[in-house]
Design a protein around this motif. Structure first.
Motif, PDB file in Angstrom:
ATOM      1  N   GLY A  20       0.789  -1.222   0.000  1.00 27.24           N
ATOM      2  CA  GLY A  20       0.000   0.000   0.000  1.00 27.24           C
ATOM      3  C   GLY A  20       0.822   1.273   0.000  1.00 27.24           C
ATOM      4  O   GLY A  20       0.274   2.360  -0.052  1.00 27.24           O
ATOM      5  N   SER A  21       2.147   1.179   0.056  1.00 26.54           N
ATOM      6  CA  SER A  21       3.005   2.357   0.067  1.00 26.54           C
ATOM      7  C   SER A  21       3.557   2.613  -1.333  1.00 26.54           C
ATOM      8  O   SER A  21       3.541   1.736  -2.191  1.00 26.54           O
ATOM      9  CB  SER A  21       4.151   2.154   1.054  1.00 26.54           C
ATOM     10  N   ALA A  22       4.061   3.811  -1.543  1.00 25.54           N
ATOM     11  CA  ALA A  22       4.520   4.232  -2.868  1.00 25.54           C
ATOM     12  C   ALA A  22       5.745   3.475  -3.364  1.00 25.54           C
ATOM     13  O   ALA A  22       5.835   3.131  -4.532  1.00 25.54           O
ATOM     14  CB  ALA A  22       4.815   5.721  -2.850  1.00 25.54           C
TER      15      ALA A  22
ATOM     16  N   LEU B  45       2.869   7.222   4.061  1.00 27.45           N
ATOM     17  CA  LEU B  45       1.480   6.818   4.247  1.00 27.45           C
ATOM     18  C   LEU B  45       1.258   5.479   3.576  1.00 27.45           C
ATOM     19  O   LEU B  45       1.891   5.199   2.563  1.00 27.45           O
ATOM     20  CB  LEU B  45       0.537   7.864   3.659  1.00 27.45           C
ATOM     21  N   PRO B  46       0.396   4.619   4.042  1.00 31.26           N
ATOM     22  CA  PRO B  46      -0.452   4.738   5.218  1.00 31.26           C
ATOM     23  C   PRO B  46       0.359   4.597   6.497  1.00 31.26           C
ATOM     24  O   PRO B  46       1.418   3.968   6.509  1.00 31.26           O
ATOM     25  CB  PRO B  46      -1.427   3.572   5.070  1.00 31.26           C
ATOM     26  N   ILE B  47      -0.137   5.172   7.569  1.00 31.52           N
ATOM     27  CA  ILE B  47       0.556   5.127   8.854  1.00 31.52           C
ATOM     28  C   ILE B  47       0.452   3.705   9.401  1.00 31.52           C
ATOM     29  O   ILE B  47      -0.624   3.119   9.454  1.00 31.52           O
ATOM     30  CB  ILE B  47      -0.055   6.132   9.841  1.00 31.52           C
ATOM     31  N   LEU B  48       1.589   3.161   9.792  1.00 33.95           N
ATOM     32  CA  LEU B  48       1.652   1.810  10.343  1.00 33.95           C
ATOM     33  C   LEU B  48       2.023   1.876  11.810  1.00 33.95           C
ATOM     34  O   LEU B  48       2.517   2.879  12.293  1.00 33.95           O
ATOM     35  CB  LEU B  48       2.710   0.994   9.590  1.00 33.95           C
ATOM     36  N   GLY B  49       1.815   0.785  12.515  1.00 30.90           N
ATOM     37  CA  GLY B  49       2.217   0.710  13.913  1.00 30.90           C
ATOM     38  C   GLY B  49       3.716   0.493  14.027  1.00 30.90           C
ATOM     39  O   GLY B  49       4.439   0.432  13.035  1.00 30.90           O
ATOM     40  N   SER B  50       4.183   0.353  15.242  1.00 32.93           N
ATOM     41  CA  SER B  50       5.617   0.156  15.449  1.00 32.93           C
ATOM     42  C   SER B  50       5.939  -1.200  16.061  1.00 32.93           C
ATOM     43  O   SER B  50       7.093  -1.496  16.316  1.00 32.93           O
ATOM     44  CB  SER B  50       6.160   1.257  16.355  1.00 32.93           C
TER      45      SER B  50
END
Length: 146
Positions: free
Chosen positions: A28-30, A60-65
């Protein structure tokens, strides 16, 4: 003194192994993230580093860590996710794919943690609820009279 520093560096390099350039693509990332890792690094450490680089770049999209919430694949090896305890250099590949685990697996993990006595309280969930409550309270259509 200079000789001792050089010898120490050589010893550290021999222990960790050769450095390799790794490319990690996020679903989902560029585009992929590239960074240098040692052949002896564990897959879990590589995933952790990739997530930190991803967040630092503001992608983006924001992911967890939490690296436990992700599956790490190598398209050259096969369709199975890699074990977090494997050495990254043992695969002989340099291109990888990182995906979030399905929601069913995350829920199963939370239930197991709750059974083990750990708290299953989600900080992010609490923030969402408080934001939602603030939003509804701020924009309610109540008319005040004097």
């Amino acid at each position: 003194m200079l000789m001792s520093k050089q010898k120490k560096k050589k010893r550290e390099t021999v222990i960790k192994g050769n450095r390799i350039l790794i490319s990690v693509a996020f679903l989902g990332s560029a585009g992929p993230i590239r960074f240098v890792a040692y052949e002896g690094d564990l897959v879990a450490n590589v995933v952790d580093t990739a997530l930190k680089c991803y967040a630092r770049e503001g992608r983006l999209p924001i992911l967890g860590s939490d690296f436990d919430d992700f599956l790490f694949y190598c398209p050259m090896v096969g369709p199975e996710a890699l074990s977090p305890w494997e050495a990254i250099g043992s695969l002989g590949a340099r291109n990888f794919m990182l995906c979030e685990k399905p929601e069913e697996e995350k829920k199963k993990k939370k239930v197991e943690e709750a059974d083990n006595g750990r708290s299953s309280f989600s900080v992010h969930g609490a923030r969402k609820r408080s934001f939602r409550a603030w939003f509804h309270k701020s924009f309610s259509l109540k008319v005040t009279t004097h």
